[in-house]
Design a protein around this motif. Sequence first.
Motif, PDB file in Angstrom:
ATOM      1  N   TYR A   1      -3.695 -81.577  -6.475  1.00 34.73           N
ATOM      2  CA  TYR A   1      -5.001 -81.868  -7.072  1.00 34.73           C
ATOM      3  C   TYR A   1      -6.105 -81.316  -6.166  1.00 34.73           C
ATOM      4  O   TYR A   1      -7.047 -80.670  -6.632  1.00 34.73           O
ATOM      5  CB  TYR A   1      -5.133 -83.379  -7.259  1.00 34.73           C
ATOM      6  CG  TYR A   1      -6.400 -83.865  -7.911  1.00 34.73           C
ATOM      7  CD1 TYR A   1      -7.041 -83.166  -8.937  1.00 34.73           C
ATOM      8  CD2 TYR A   1      -6.963 -85.071  -7.526  1.00 34.73           C
ATOM      9  CE1 TYR A   1      -8.201 -83.654  -9.533  1.00 34.73           C
ATOM     10  CE2 TYR A   1      -8.117 -85.563  -8.121  1.00 34.73           C
ATOM     11  CZ  TYR A   1      -8.726 -84.843  -9.118  1.00 34.73           C
ATOM     12  OH  TYR A   1      -9.861 -85.331  -9.697  1.00 34.73           O
ATOM     13  N   TRP A   2      -5.975 -81.521  -4.857  1.00 36.53           N
ATOM     14  CA  TRP A   2      -6.952 -80.980  -3.923  1.00 36.53           C
ATOM     15  C   TRP A   2      -7.027 -79.454  -4.031  1.00 36.53           C
ATOM     16  O   TRP A   2      -8.108 -78.879  -4.107  1.00 36.53           O
ATOM     17  CB  TRP A   2      -6.634 -81.394  -2.477  1.00 36.53           C
ATOM     18  CG  TRP A   2      -7.296 -80.492  -1.483  1.00 36.53           C
ATOM     19  CD1 TRP A   2      -6.691 -79.633  -0.619  1.00 36.53           C
ATOM     20  CD2 TRP A   2      -8.703 -80.328  -1.278  1.00 36.53           C
ATOM     21  NE1 TRP A   2      -7.638 -78.945   0.113  1.00 36.53           N
ATOM     22  CE2 TRP A   2      -8.888 -79.350  -0.285  1.00 36.53           C
ATOM     23  CE3 TRP A   2      -9.831 -80.895  -1.853  1.00 36.53           C
ATOM     24  CZ2 TRP A   2     -10.126 -78.940   0.163  1.00 36.53           C
ATOM     25  CZ3 TRP A   2     -11.088 -80.481  -1.415  1.00 36.53           C
ATOM     26  CH2 TRP A   2     -11.230 -79.522  -0.420  1.00 36.53           C
ATOM     27  N   ARG A   3      -5.887 -78.808  -4.053  1.00 34.71           N
ATOM     28  CA  ARG A   3      -5.880 -77.337  -4.122  1.00 34.71           C
ATOM     29  C   ARG A   3      -6.530 -76.837  -5.412  1.00 34.71           C
ATOM     30  O   ARG A   3      -7.287 -75.861  -5.396  1.00 34.71           O
ATOM     31  CB  ARG A   3      -4.467 -76.797  -3.962  1.00 34.71           C
ATOM     32  CG  ARG A   3      -3.971 -76.847  -2.512  1.00 34.71           C
ATOM     33  CD  ARG A   3      -2.649 -76.141  -2.319  1.00 34.71           C
ATOM     34  NE  ARG A   3      -1.523 -76.880  -2.851  1.00 34.71           N
ATOM     35  CZ  ARG A   3      -0.910 -77.882  -2.220  1.00 34.71           C
ATOM     36  NH1 ARG A   3      -1.300 -78.263  -1.026  1.00 34.71           N
ATOM     37  NH2 ARG A   3       0.107 -78.501  -2.785  1.00 34.71           N
TER      38      ARG A   3
ATOM     39  N   ARG B   1     -14.353 -78.038 -15.655  1.00 31.69           N
ATOM     40  CA  ARG B   1     -13.395 -76.947 -15.836  1.00 31.69           C
ATOM     41  C   ARG B   1     -11.961 -77.415 -15.591  1.00 31.69           C
ATOM     42  O   ARG B   1     -11.047 -77.064 -16.319  1.00 31.69           O
ATOM     43  CB  ARG B   1     -13.746 -75.782 -14.908  1.00 31.69           C
ATOM     44  CG  ARG B   1     -15.057 -75.100 -15.283  1.00 31.69           C
ATOM     45  CD  ARG B   1     -15.328 -73.854 -14.466  1.00 31.69           C
ATOM     46  NE  ARG B   1     -15.437 -74.079 -13.046  1.00 31.69           N
ATOM     47  CZ  ARG B   1     -16.561 -74.346 -12.400  1.00 31.69           C
ATOM     48  NH1 ARG B   1     -17.692 -74.441 -13.057  1.00 31.69           N
ATOM     49  NH2 ARG B   1     -16.571 -74.497 -11.079  1.00 31.69           N
ATOM     50  N   VAL B   2     -11.764 -78.226 -14.558  1.00 32.47           N
ATOM     51  CA  VAL B   2     -10.431 -78.719 -14.236  1.00 32.47           C
ATOM     52  C   VAL B   2      -9.916 -79.642 -15.342  1.00 32.47           C
ATOM     53  O   VAL B   2      -8.737 -79.615 -15.689  1.00 32.47           O
ATOM     54  CB  VAL B   2     -10.426 -79.447 -12.868  1.00 32.47           C
ATOM     55  CG1 VAL B   2      -9.144 -80.199 -12.632  1.00 32.47           C
ATOM     56  CG2 VAL B   2     -10.658 -78.445 -11.749  1.00 32.47           C
ATOM     57  N   SER B   3     -10.807 -80.441 -15.932  1.00 31.60           N
ATOM     58  CA  SER B   3     -10.364 -81.401 -16.950  1.00 31.60           C
ATOM     59  C   SER B   3      -9.840 -80.721 -18.202  1.00 31.60           C
ATOM     60  O   SER B   3      -9.028 -81.301 -18.925  1.00 31.60           O
ATOM     61  CB  SER B   3     -11.484 -82.369 -17.296  1.00 31.60           C
ATOM     62  OG  SER B   3     -12.527 -81.707 -17.979  1.00 31.60           O
ATOM     63  N   VAL B   4     -10.266 -79.498 -18.454  1.00 31.76           N
ATOM     64  CA  VAL B   4      -9.732 -78.754 -19.595  1.00 31.76           C
ATOM     65  C   VAL B   4      -8.222 -78.583 -19.439  1.00 31.76           C
ATOM     66  O   VAL B   4      -7.472 -78.617 -20.405  1.00 31.76           O
ATOM     67  CB  VAL B   4     -10.435 -77.381 -19.729  1.00 31.76           C
ATOM     68  CG1 VAL B   4      -9.742 -76.500 -20.737  1.00 31.76           C
ATOM     69  CG2 VAL B   4     -11.898 -77.582 -20.085  1.00 31.76           C
ATOM     70  N   ASN B   5      -7.789 -78.430 -18.207  1.00 29.00           N
ATOM     71  CA  ASN B   5      -6.359 -78.283 -17.899  1.00 29.00           C
ATOM     72  C   ASN B   5      -5.794 -79.567 -17.300  1.00 29.00           C
ATOM     73  O   ASN B   5      -4.962 -79.519 -16.404  1.00 29.00           O
ATOM     74  CB  ASN B   5      -6.162 -77.120 -16.925  1.00 29.00           C
ATOM     75  CG  ASN B   5      -6.587 -75.811 -17.534  1.00 29.00           C
ATOM     76  OD1 ASN B   5      -6.249 -75.514 -18.658  1.00 29.00           O
ATOM     77  ND2 ASN B   5      -7.366 -75.048 -16.794  1.00 29.00           N
TER      78      ASN B   5
ATOM     79  N   GLY C   1      -3.151 -84.268 -14.438  1.00 31.20           N
ATOM     80  CA  GLY C   1      -2.149 -85.189 -14.978  1.00 31.20           C
ATOM     81  C   GLY C   1      -0.984 -85.489 -14.056  1.00 31.20           C
ATOM     82  O   GLY C   1      -0.573 -86.650 -13.942  1.00 31.20           O
ATOM     83  N   PRO C   2      -0.431 -84.479 -13.354  1.00 27.16           N
ATOM     84  CA  PRO C   2       0.692 -84.783 -12.469  1.00 27.16           C
ATOM     85  C   PRO C   2       0.370 -85.818 -11.387  1.00 27.16           C
ATOM     86  O   PRO C   2       1.231 -86.615 -11.018  1.00 27.16           O
ATOM     87  CB  PRO C   2       1.039 -83.422 -11.852  1.00 27.16           C
ATOM     88  CG  PRO C   2       0.639 -82.438 -12.917  1.00 27.16           C
ATOM     89  CD  PRO C   2      -0.632 -83.031 -13.498  1.00 27.16           C
TER      90      PRO C   2
END
Length: 176
Positions: free
Chosen positions: A58-60, A85-89, A95-96
Amino acid sequence: MGALLNQKYEKLFSLLDINGDGVIAEDDFELMANRVLAAANEERTAKGQKYADAMMNYWRALRETADVDGDGRIDQEEFRQALGRVSVNFDTLVGPLYQAGFQLADRDDDGLVGKQEFVTVLAAIGVPATEAGATFDGLTEQSGQLSKERFMTASAQYYRNEDPADNASHLLFGAL
């Protein structure tokens, strides 16, 4: 991005800024992982390592998306812009981490988490226990157990949903 998402992103930033220096960096994510593992009495065995790895992934993903100046630190504005932008994916980038956190709380691996396990993990990331308990109550149904599916839906909605009527997901990390 609307005001509600901004509030949620500010809340999440404040939780991730473990050392309180006004930016998030790799050490904040390492501290968070260690704090959650300690609270859950989980060593870095398979389940614990999976959580620690998901936290660093998640940090990366955030760093790659948000760290525009390449200094290895993300300020609140960079974070806010990147989360959209990250929330789109969400399913692949964010999620992981939430799945690994749920599995960490799911001590007996039955796909359900009780209130105490849920509160323990959320309190370890900085959510006051009373607020974590209220969140659990808002997410659960009559069974008194939280399913992985319900948790993952609420987690994704926290990043994306601006409907003020959906309090359970908005309050995932406590009061805004």
